[in-house]
Write a protein that holds these residues in place. Structure first.
Motif, PDB file in Angstrom:
ATOM      1  N   LEU A 109       0.818  -1.206   0.000  1.00 62.05           N
ATOM      2  CA  LEU A 109       0.000   0.000   0.000  1.00 62.05           C
ATOM      3  C   LEU A 109       0.857   1.264   0.000  1.00 62.05           C
ATOM      4  CD1 LEU A 109      -2.831  -1.073   2.469  1.00 62.05           C
ATOM      5  CD2 LEU A 109      -3.049  -0.679   0.004  1.00 62.05           C
ATOM      6  N   GLU A 110       1.983   1.208   0.692  1.00 59.25           N
ATOM      7  CA  GLU A 110       2.885   2.368   0.693  1.00 59.25           C
ATOM      8  C   GLU A 110       3.385   2.669  -0.710  1.00 59.25           C
ATOM      9  OE1 GLU A 110       5.859   1.261   3.491  1.00 59.25           O
ATOM     10  OE2 GLU A 110       4.744   2.006   5.240  1.00 59.25           O
ATOM     11  N   LEU A 111       3.665   1.610  -1.483  1.00 57.55           N
ATOM     12  CA  LEU A 111       4.165   1.805  -2.842  1.00 57.55           C
ATOM     13  C   LEU A 111       3.037   2.116  -3.822  1.00 57.55           C
ATOM     14  CD1 LEU A 111       6.453   1.712  -4.923  1.00 57.55           C
ATOM     15  CD2 LEU A 111       6.106  -0.770  -5.076  1.00 57.55           C
ATOM     16  N   ASN A 112       2.018   1.269  -3.851  1.00 58.16           N
ATOM     17  CA  ASN A 112       0.973   1.392  -4.862  1.00 58.16           C
ATOM     18  C   ASN A 112       0.081   2.609  -4.657  1.00 58.16           C
ATOM     19  OD1 ASN A 112       2.034  -1.093  -5.480  1.00 58.16           O
ATOM     20  ND2 ASN A 112       0.108  -2.219  -5.372  1.00 58.16           N
ATOM     21  N   VAL A 113      -0.069   3.024  -3.389  1.00 56.79           N
ATOM     22  CA  VAL A 113      -1.011   4.109  -3.088  1.00 56.79           C
ATOM     23  C   VAL A 113      -0.312   5.347  -2.549  1.00 56.79           C
ATOM     24  CG1 VAL A 113      -3.030   4.766  -1.729  1.00 56.79           C
ATOM     25  CG2 VAL A 113      -2.874   2.461  -2.675  1.00 56.79           C
ATOM     26  N   MET A 114       0.370   5.221  -1.422  1.00 56.95           N
ATOM     27  CA  MET A 114       0.865   6.419  -0.754  1.00 56.95           C
ATOM     28  C   MET A 114       1.989   7.106  -1.529  1.00 56.95           C
ATOM     29  SD  MET A 114      -1.253   6.733   1.528  1.00 56.95           S
ATOM     30  CE  MET A 114      -0.532   8.287   2.062  1.00 56.95           C
ATOM     31  N   ALA A 115       2.923   6.331  -2.073  1.00 54.64           N
ATOM     32  CA  ALA A 115       3.981   6.954  -2.873  1.00 54.64           C
ATOM     33  C   ALA A 115       3.376   7.641  -4.098  1.00 54.64           C
ATOM     34  CB  ALA A 115       5.017   5.914  -3.294  1.00 54.64           C
ATOM     35  N   LEU A 116       2.410   7.005  -4.717  1.00 53.67           N
ATOM     36  CA  LEU A 116       1.739   7.598  -5.883  1.00 53.67           C
ATOM     37  C   LEU A 116       1.054   8.908  -5.509  1.00 53.67           C
ATOM     38  CD1 LEU A 116      -0.339   5.807  -8.568  1.00 53.67           C
ATOM     39  CD2 LEU A 116      -1.447   7.596  -7.221  1.00 53.67           C
ATOM     40  N   VAL A 117       0.376   8.933  -4.382  1.00 57.29           N
ATOM     41  CA  VAL A 117      -0.289  10.161  -3.943  1.00 57.29           C
ATOM     42  C   VAL A 117       0.723  11.269  -3.689  1.00 57.29           C
ATOM     43  CG1 VAL A 117      -1.609  11.193  -2.051  1.00 57.29           C
ATOM     44  CG2 VAL A 117      -2.334   9.009  -3.019  1.00 57.29           C
ATOM     45  N   ARG A 118       1.810  10.930  -3.017  1.00 60.75           N
ATOM     46  CA  ARG A 118       2.822  11.946  -2.701  1.00 60.75           C
ATOM     47  C   ARG A 118       3.476  12.500  -3.971  1.00 60.75           C
ATOM     48  NH1 ARG A 118       4.453  12.470   2.554  1.00 60.75           N
ATOM     49  NH2 ARG A 118       3.595  10.967   4.051  1.00 60.75           N
ATOM     50  N   LEU A 119       3.799  11.625  -4.916  1.00 63.44           N
ATOM     51  CA  LEU A 119       4.444  12.090  -6.139  1.00 63.44           C
ATOM     52  C   LEU A 119       3.474  12.883  -7.004  1.00 63.44           C
ATOM     53  CD1 LEU A 119       6.628   8.997  -7.116  1.00 63.44           C
ATOM     54  CD2 LEU A 119       7.293  11.040  -5.836  1.00 63.44           C
ATOM     55  N   THR A 120       2.223  12.463  -7.059  1.00 66.48           N
ATOM     56  CA  THR A 120       1.230  13.227  -7.809  1.00 66.48           C
ATOM     57  C   THR A 120       1.092  14.626  -7.227  1.00 66.48           C
ATOM     58  OG1 THR A 120       0.010  11.214  -8.388  1.00 66.48           O
ATOM     59  CG2 THR A 120      -1.183  13.288  -8.552  1.00 66.48           C
ATOM     60  N   HIS A 121       1.043  14.729  -5.926  1.00 60.33           N
ATOM     61  CA  HIS A 121       0.936  16.040  -5.267  1.00 60.33           C
ATOM     62  C   HIS A 121       2.142  16.912  -5.588  1.00 60.33           C
ATOM     63  CE1 HIS A 121       0.989  18.949  -1.892  1.00 60.33           C
ATOM     64  NE2 HIS A 121      -0.330  18.859  -1.986  1.00 60.33           N
ATOM     65  N   SER A 122       3.329  16.325  -5.514  1.00 57.96           N
ATOM     66  CA  SER A 122       4.547  17.102  -5.794  1.00 57.96           C
ATOM     67  C   SER A 122       4.570  17.592  -7.231  1.00 57.96           C
ATOM     68  CB  SER A 122       5.784  16.240  -5.525  1.00 57.96           C
ATOM     69  OG  SER A 122       5.886  15.908  -4.156  1.00 57.96           O
ATOM     70  N   ALA A 155      -7.964  -3.406  -3.682  1.00 58.93           N
ATOM     71  CA  ALA A 155      -8.508  -2.256  -2.970  1.00 58.93           C
ATOM     72  C   ALA A 155      -7.638  -1.018  -3.171  1.00 58.93           C
ATOM     73  CB  ALA A 155      -8.627  -2.584  -1.483  1.00 58.93           C
ATOM     74  N   GLY A 156      -6.314  -1.215  -3.176  1.00 56.61           N
ATOM     75  CA  GLY A 156      -5.420  -0.084  -3.393  1.00 56.61           C
ATOM     76  C   GLY A 156      -5.623   0.557  -4.747  1.00 56.61           C
ATOM     77  N   TYR A 157      -5.801  -0.266  -5.781  1.00 55.63           N
ATOM     78  CA  TYR A 157      -5.959   0.294  -7.112  1.00 55.63           C
ATOM     79  C   TYR A 157      -7.359   0.836  -7.356  1.00 55.63           C
ATOM     80  CZ  TYR A 157      -1.250  -0.645  -8.523  1.00 55.63           C
ATOM     81  OH  TYR A 157       0.118  -0.613  -8.624  1.00 55.63           O
ATOM     82  N   ALA A 158      -8.350   0.387  -6.591  1.00 51.78           N
ATOM     83  CA  ALA A 158      -9.654   1.045  -6.634  1.00 51.78           C
ATOM     84  C   ALA A 158      -9.499   2.492  -6.167  1.00 51.78           C
ATOM     85  CB  ALA A 158     -10.655   0.294  -5.756  1.00 51.78           C
ATOM     86  N   PHE A 159      -8.704   2.686  -5.129  1.00 51.13           N
ATOM     87  CA  PHE A 159      -8.411   4.044  -4.666  1.00 51.13           C
ATOM     88  C   PHE A 159      -7.705   4.850  -5.747  1.00 51.13           C
ATOM     89  CE2 PHE A 159      -5.406   7.138  -3.118  1.00 51.13           C
ATOM     90  CZ  PHE A 159      -6.141   7.884  -2.202  1.00 51.13           C
ATOM     91  N   VAL A 160      -6.674   4.277  -6.354  1.00 45.28           N
ATOM     92  CA  VAL A 160      -5.888   5.008  -7.355  1.00 45.28           C
ATOM     93  C   VAL A 160      -6.761   5.468  -8.519  1.00 45.28           C
ATOM     94  CG1 VAL A 160      -4.058   4.765  -9.092  1.00 45.28           C
ATOM     95  CG2 VAL A 160      -3.691   3.941  -6.749  1.00 45.28           C
ATOM     96  N   THR A 161      -7.641   4.595  -8.980  1.00 42.04           N
ATOM     97  CA  THR A 161      -8.509   4.946 -10.105  1.00 42.04           C
ATOM     98  C   THR A 161      -9.410   6.118  -9.766  1.00 42.04           C
ATOM     99  OG1 THR A 161      -8.476   2.688 -10.965  1.00 42.04           O
ATOM    100  CG2 THR A 161     -10.309   4.082 -11.639  1.00 42.04           C
ATOM    101  N   ASN A 162     -10.040   6.082  -8.613  1.00 35.46           N
ATOM    102  CA  ASN A 162     -10.950   7.162  -8.232  1.00 35.46           C
ATOM    103  C   ASN A 162     -10.199   8.435  -7.855  1.00 35.46           C
ATOM    104  OD1 ASN A 162     -13.908   6.190  -8.178  1.00 35.46           O
ATOM    105  ND2 ASN A 162     -12.769   4.478  -7.307  1.00 35.46           N
TER     106      ASN A 162
END
Length: 256
Positions: A109-122, A155-162
């Protein structure tokens, strides 16, 4: 739109290498991010020779806070702007959730979701200020339905898509597009109804991004699967996915 500089995570294997090659062929300078420096250096040398583009190698484990911060800082460097981010890095674990090591599920989850969120924000902050840019977040068709034995992954990728579609609606008016890419099973040398060639998947994703589409589901079979998951009664979807999981049918290629 031609992107001047793109940062691609998970660039050393799989879909990531195809993103890098497709962008390099279009004349885009690259920042390649992955854990294994030897694979990155090899890919960078090949792309420089084939396409005469600038390629920067940035080794990083995106589950390591210091490495992740280094990539965020590269995305926000005003002297070296990045106008395309491809969040492709990801991991897949399979098995009964209650029996899997919890640390591995959290790391996923840290890789698939949280890192993606942080990099998208940056990435988005500077892009919005400049009034141009794009983000491709590689999700998965597996995130469209609950699937036993890959519960955390789906579940992680359901989050990423939305998440990706929501952010797209926020930034599109500023000339910035965010596209969620939902590949199914991909493999080099394959191109058919069930298994797609990653090069075709990448071309469809970049085309969708340029067109300002917040969602890209490549392939008719994947589109049909997504429609079924969204429209069918949930009890039917669960029953079908339980059968798919029991049969061991692949949902997508292993991530880098």
């Amino acid at each position: 739109m031609r992107y001047r500089t793109a940062l691609v995570t998970g660039a050393s294997k799989g879909i990531g290498t195809y993103f890098a090659a497709e962008l390099a062929e279009a004349g885009t300078s690259l920042v390649l991010v992955a854990r294994r420096v030897e694979l990155l250096e090899s890919l960078a040398g090949e792309l420089r020779e084939r396409f005469q583009v600038e390629v920067e190698v940035l080794p990083a484990d995106l589950t390591d806070p210091d490495d992740l911060t280094a990539v965020q800082e590269r995305l926000t460097d005003p002297e070296r702007p990045v106008d395309l981010l491809v969040n492709n890095a990801g991991a897949l674990t399979t098995g009964p959730f209650a029996q899997l090591p919890l640390d591995g599920e959290i790391r996923q989850l840290e890789l698939n979701v949280m890192a993606l969120v942080r990099l998208t924000h940056s990435a988005l902050g500077p892009m919005v200020v400049r009034g141009r840019g794009g983000v491709v977040n590689v999700s998965s068709i597996a995130g469209e339905a609950p699937t036993p034995y890959s519960a955390t992954y789906c579940a992680g990728y359901a989050f990423v898509t939305n998440f990706s579609q929501s952010v797209h609606m926020e930034v599109a008016e500023h000339g910035v597009h965010v596209t969620a890419l939902l590949p199914g099973f991909t493999a080099p040398g394959a191109d058919g109804p069930r298994i797609q060639h990653p090069g075709q998947v990448v071309r469809e994703a970049l085309g969708a991004l340029v067109a300002g589409k917040p969602l890209c589901i490549p392939g008719g079979r994947n589109k049909a699967a997504a429609a079924f998951a969204r429209l069918a009664p949930r009890s039917v979807v669960r029953s079908v996915m339980e059968g798919v999981a029991s049969a061991g049918a692949p949902t997508e290629a292993a991530r880098p």
